[in-house]
Design an enzyme around this catalytic site. Structure first.
Site, short mmCIF file in Angstrom:
data_model
loop_
_atom_site.label_atom_id
_atom_site.label_comp_id
_atom_site.label_asym_id
_atom_site.label_seq_id
_atom_site.Cartn_x
_atom_site.Cartn_y
_atom_site.Cartn_z
N HIS A 91 27.63 43.64 36.11
CA HIS A 91 28.89 42.92 36.09
C HIS A 91 29.65 43.06 37.40
CE1 HIS A 91 28.01 43.58 31.78
NE2 HIS A 91 28.48 42.36 31.68
N HIS A 125 39.65 41.26 34.20
CA HIS A 125 40.72 41.46 33.22
C HIS A 125 41.81 40.39 33.33
CE1 HIS A 125 43.13 43.61 30.31
NE2 HIS A 125 44.17 43.52 31.11
N GLY A 126 42.20 40.07 34.55
CA GLY A 126 43.24 39.05 34.71
C GLY A 126 42.80 37.70 34.17
N THR A 159 36.48 43.15 25.73
CA THR A 159 37.17 44.16 24.93
C THR A 159 38.61 43.79 24.69
OG1 THR A 159 35.75 45.83 25.96
CG2 THR A 159 37.69 46.61 24.78
N SER A 160 39.32 43.40 25.74
CA SER A 160 40.73 43.06 25.57
C SER A 160 40.91 41.86 24.65
CB SER A 160 41.39 42.79 26.93
OG SER A 160 40.78 41.69 27.57
#
Length: 557
Positions: free
Chosen positions: A215, A393-394, A436-437
């Site tokens: 990743h 994440h963003g 995950t988030s």
């Protein structure tokens, strides 16, 4: 860098659409990924690899006889949602059950686990084989992440299913192959998301990052770049040191390019790798050199070795015929072309009171305020995540909130009350964000919506439900360097103060996570790199809390 895209935000979907159009004679697109165009003539186990996009030919490039029956495809470097996995599984299921296989990443484990529960509740047998081949990512094999070794595991399982093994046996040989597989890799330069102007990470000039993940995670440490022969010697030494107890001398070998290392370079490396593997007496069985599990345009290479017994060798050498990998000759299945299921999944909402409808409008406006804040912070959140993660994440949070707002608007226009609007937003967040988030925020918002129901919002009760669901699903505790480190102080301060005070407590707690060593998630194998940088999940939670606080303050003026 990547050069061709239309909208970078839809790159993964656009790539999958192009792939399915090119190979329309053998695969068909379904929500969440792709499956073989024809169902088998007899019930057989459906082998379904999956994970984030950006790794072609993993995962949908290996759909075909002798290998995968379908593939679950998430956004770039982001785990697919449970909804995606269920959709692909239902399309591929032919009566003998399904088995998901994926790398050991928190988002994948959560989402495929939830999908397995849902399928079993629907009467479809479902199992999971988690790949843990990366020797550089953890001391304990069960804690290691899955990288290029997943190709070997997929191949063995696909051949087993093609032979007619039942679900338990396919799972058994898949786990057996995983236990016999070891991988080590190195990166020379980072990969770049479509539309981005900089790579997710960089490697110092003259160095290489040892122990990379697929990743785009940086290596465990940077070491001086060496000649091919020295790199080959280091790779072989590390892999052979991990030889399983009792293993023989016949091995399957993959020398894998991560995206920008050309075949000629791989051949140079292979000349030394093959010699060094044979010198101790190993026999190399149908080795593969090329791009098998990539990472967009990453300049990197990995070596995978699987120790074979008679059973694994038979399955490894069995024929397969897929768009990206072909071995031997395999008879075409005489099955019928599958027909897409027609289901009515439109949500149904109970009649809401006028008071709840008014609150639902406020919930929708609050979600819009969060969307604005997350869009503005997307690059910052990605940069924080890239320090010890994959930098997604963003983008994942923006995808989640965009989907949540769209779902909330649709629910509100259909007459839903406050609880149903929030629950609908959570379901779509989980379905579209992945990772995950995505699953945590989606499940948490649904739990909060269920507590609210058709009544007036009790903020403390809603946050309590959100926190309990997130903590039970993710398994994290304060001190693990996750969003829980900001969530718990926020929850505790809200119980005795205002939303603004609780948001401030979350912001303070998020900053403090910079001093913590991660004990959960992808950042755990790269603990040293993450020290000094706050946890992106904690930062985004605090940012959302602040956005809601400012929305509430504006609403009181």
């Amino acid at each position: 860098m990547t050069y061709l895209s239309n909208d970078p935000a839809t790159f993964a979907e656009d790539a999958l659409a192009g792939f399915c159009e090119l190979h329309a004679d053998t695969v068909r697109r379904v929500p969440g990924g792709a499956v073989r165009r024809s169902r088998p003539s007899r019930p057989k186990v459906a082998v379904l690899p999956g994970g984030g996009s950006g790794h072609y030919p993993a995962f949908y490039g290996v759909i075909g006889p002798g290998l995968a029956d379908g593939a679950v495809s998430g956004n770039l470097f982001t785990s697919p949602s449970a909804q995606d996995a269920v959709s692909v599984a239902r399309a591929a299921h032919s009566g003998a059950g399904v088995v998901f296989s994926y790398g050991n990443y928190a988002g994948d484990v959560m989402n495929f686990g939830l999908a397995t529960e849902r399928l079993r509740a629907q009467g479809i047998r479902a199992e999971n084989v988690v790949v843990t081949d990366d020797i550089a990512s953890a001391e304990r094999p069960a804690e290691r992440r899955g990288i290029a070794g997943d190709f070997t595991v997929f191949k063995v399982m696909g051949a087993a299913a093609e032979e007619g093994m039942d679900l338990d046996e396919v799972v058994r040989v898949g786990r057996k192959a995983n236990d016999a597989t070891r991988t080590i890799g190195a990166a020379f330069a980072g990969c770049t998301f479509p539309g981005a102007d900089a790579p997710l990470f960089t490697v110092p000039d003259g160095h290489m990052g040892l122990g990379l993940g697929i990743h785009g995670e940086p290596g465990l440490r940077d070491v001086p770049r060496t000649a091919a022969r020295e790199l080959a010697a280091d790779f072989v030494r590390r892999v052979l040191a991990e030889k399983p107890a009792g293993a023989g001398d016949r091995i399957a070998v993959l020398l894998n390019g991560l995206g920008s290392v050309k075949h000629e370079e791989l051949f140079v490396l292979w000349a030394d790798v093959s010699r060094l593997l044979r010198e101790p007496g190993h026999t190399l069985v149908l080795p593969e050199v090329g791009e098998l599990v990539t990472s967009l345009d990453m300049a990197g290479v990995s070596l995978t070795v699987t120790w074979l017994d008679d059973e694994l060798e038979r399955l490894w050498t069995a024929p397969a015929w897929t768009p990206a990998f072909r071995r031997g000759a395999i008879a075409a299945d005489s099955g019928e072309e599958a027909v897409a299921e027609v289901t009515d999944d439109a949500p149904r909402f109970a009649e809401a009171s006028a008071e709840s409808r008014q609150v639902a409008g406020a919930v929708l406006d609050g979600l819009r305020a969060v969307r604005k804040a997350l869009r503005e912070a997307e690059s910052e959140l990605g940069a924080i995540d890239a320090v010890a993660g994959d930098g997604d994440h963003g983008r994942g949070m923006v995808r989640g909130i965009d989907a949540a707002v769209t779902a909330a608007e649709a629910a509100w226009h259909q007459g839903a009350g406050a609880g149903d609007v929030l629950a609908a937003a959570g379901d779509e967040w989980a379905a579209r964000a992945g990772g995950t988030s995505g699953v945590l925020w989606g499940a948490g918002l649904r739990a909060a919506g269920e507590v609210i129901g058709d009544g007036v919002i009790d903020a403390v009760a809603a946050v309590d439900a959100f926190a309990e669901r997130v903590m039970s699903l993710g398994g994290a505790e304060p001190g693990d360097k996750t969003l829980v480190d900001a969530l718990v102080p926020f929850r505790e301060r809200l119980a005795s103060g205002t939303w603004a005070q609780a948001a401030a407590a979350a912001e303070d707690a998020a900053r403090v996570t910079a001093d913590l060593v991660p004990r959960k998630g992808r950042a755990r194998p790269l603990a040293e790199r993450s020290v000094g940088t706050p946890d992106p999940g904690a930062v985004s939670l605090a940012l959302i809390a602040r956005a809601v606080s400012e929305y509430l303050r504006e609403g009181t003026r």
